[in-house]
Write an enzyme that holds these catalytic residues in place. Structure first.
Site, mmCIF file in Angstrom:
data_model
loop_
_atom_site.group_PDB
_atom_site.id
_atom_site.type_symbol
_atom_site.label_atom_id
_atom_site.label_comp_id
_atom_site.label_asym_id
_atom_site.label_seq_id
_atom_site.Cartn_x
_atom_site.Cartn_y
_atom_site.Cartn_z
ATOM 1 N N LYS A 1 0.974 -1.338 -0.063
ATOM 2 C CA LYS A 1 -0.245 0.158 -0.358
ATOM 3 C C LYS A 1 0.753 1.311 0.181
ATOM 4 C CE LYS A 1 -4.404 -2.026 2.066
ATOM 5 N NZ LYS A 1 -5.296 -1.672 2.896
ATOM 6 N N ARG B 1 -2.597 -10.333 5.305
ATOM 7 C CA ARG B 1 -3.283 -10.774 4.192
ATOM 8 C C ARG B 1 -2.039 -9.742 3.268
ATOM 9 N NH1 ARG B 1 -6.037 -6.932 0.534
ATOM 10 N NH2 ARG B 1 -7.625 -7.735 -1.006
#
Length: 278
Positions: free
Chosen positions: A221, A256
């Site tokens: 991210k 994740r």
């Protein structure tokens, strides 16, 4: 801690890896790579071999600025992949969706976990989850994917995210979802600045102390890109592994990730250190 669904149980007393399988054309890091069933199955097989305990299948991109897709389009993307994986691989399957109909059809096709960035806030979502008796991942998001990164603001990001997740967990319990089947996700990158994200990572142990399993989802991210000065998401592997390892050290039970093999190696080193203390 453990989560259960039908004949499946996942022990969360040791850290678990959720491998990301986006069957979308426009996800921020791997859009278009796995959006047919053969490619999706092959990638799932590789992630399981590399150490994934859960495969998380998503049919709608929720990257910043993403445009929603129709429920039918999401069904068309997701359900054939769920059917293929459930018939061919022995693994827990999570569905990254906010749509009750998508989750209902996915459970029929063989899915086990509902991973919802909107924390079951769409109409009939809570009731559907209770009826399905499926474990749920409740995530915090300020705003929506289209606008969430336009100047996100909090007076106290840790308190506000914590209060939101506690309230959503209580709402889930009140409709009949088992407490032990509720997982919390702090929502890295969903309506948060870089500083907000790293504050939440630093305070993750406070969320763990709430008594629910915590999932950390920061793989590739923008917070990793900002910290490492790397624009291309695919080049954020090392930073992502570092973030996953910090998450586990702070008590998260599930991470994740896109990069399962590299994450598993980092976890193995950490576990070996812990075992040396016995």
């Amino acid at each position: 801690m453990k989560i259960t669904f039908k004949d499946r149980t996942l022990d969360l007393n040791s850290s678990r890896i959720m491998g990301i399988l986006n069957v979308t054309p426009d996800s921020f890091s791997d859009g278009g790579r796995y959006n047919n069933t053969d490619k999706a199955l092959s990638h799932a097989q590789m992630m399981i071999k590399d150490g994934a305990d859960i495969i998380d299948i998503g049919g709608e991109s929720t990257r910043p600025g993403a445009t929603p897709v129709s429920v039918q389009e999401e069904l068309d993307r997701v359900i054939p992949v769920v059917e293929r994986i459930s018939k061919n691989l022995d693994v827990m399957i999570s569905i990254d969706t906010s749509q009750p109909l998508v989750m209902s059809e996915a459970v029929k096709a063989g899915a086990h976990i509902w991973n919802d960035i909107r924390a079951l806030r769409l109409d009939n979502a809570l009731e559907t989850a209770a009826k399905l008796c499926v474990p749920v991942i409740l995530m915090h998001m300020q705003g929506n994917p289209k606008t969430m990164q336009v100047d996100p603001h909090y007076d106290d990001v840790t308190k506000e995210v914590k209060d939101f997740l506690i309230n959503r967990a209580n709402d889930a319990i009140n409709v009949g979802i088992k407490k032990e089947n509720i997982i919390l996700d702090l929502g890295f990158g969903f309506g948060k600045s870089v500083k907000h994200n790293f504050t939440l990572l630093d305070k993750m142990d406070e969320f763990v102390s709430l008594g629910y399993p915590v999932l950390s989802a920061l793989s590739r991210k923008s917070m990793i890109g900002a910290a490492c000065s790397i624009d291309c998401p695919e080049n954020r592997v090392t930073g992502s592994v570092a973030g996953a390892l910090i998450s586990i050290m702070k008590g998260a039970q599930i991470v994740r990730v896109h990069d399962v093999k590299e994450t598993k190696q980092a976890f193995d080193v950490y576990r070996s250190m812990l075992e040396s203390r016995k």
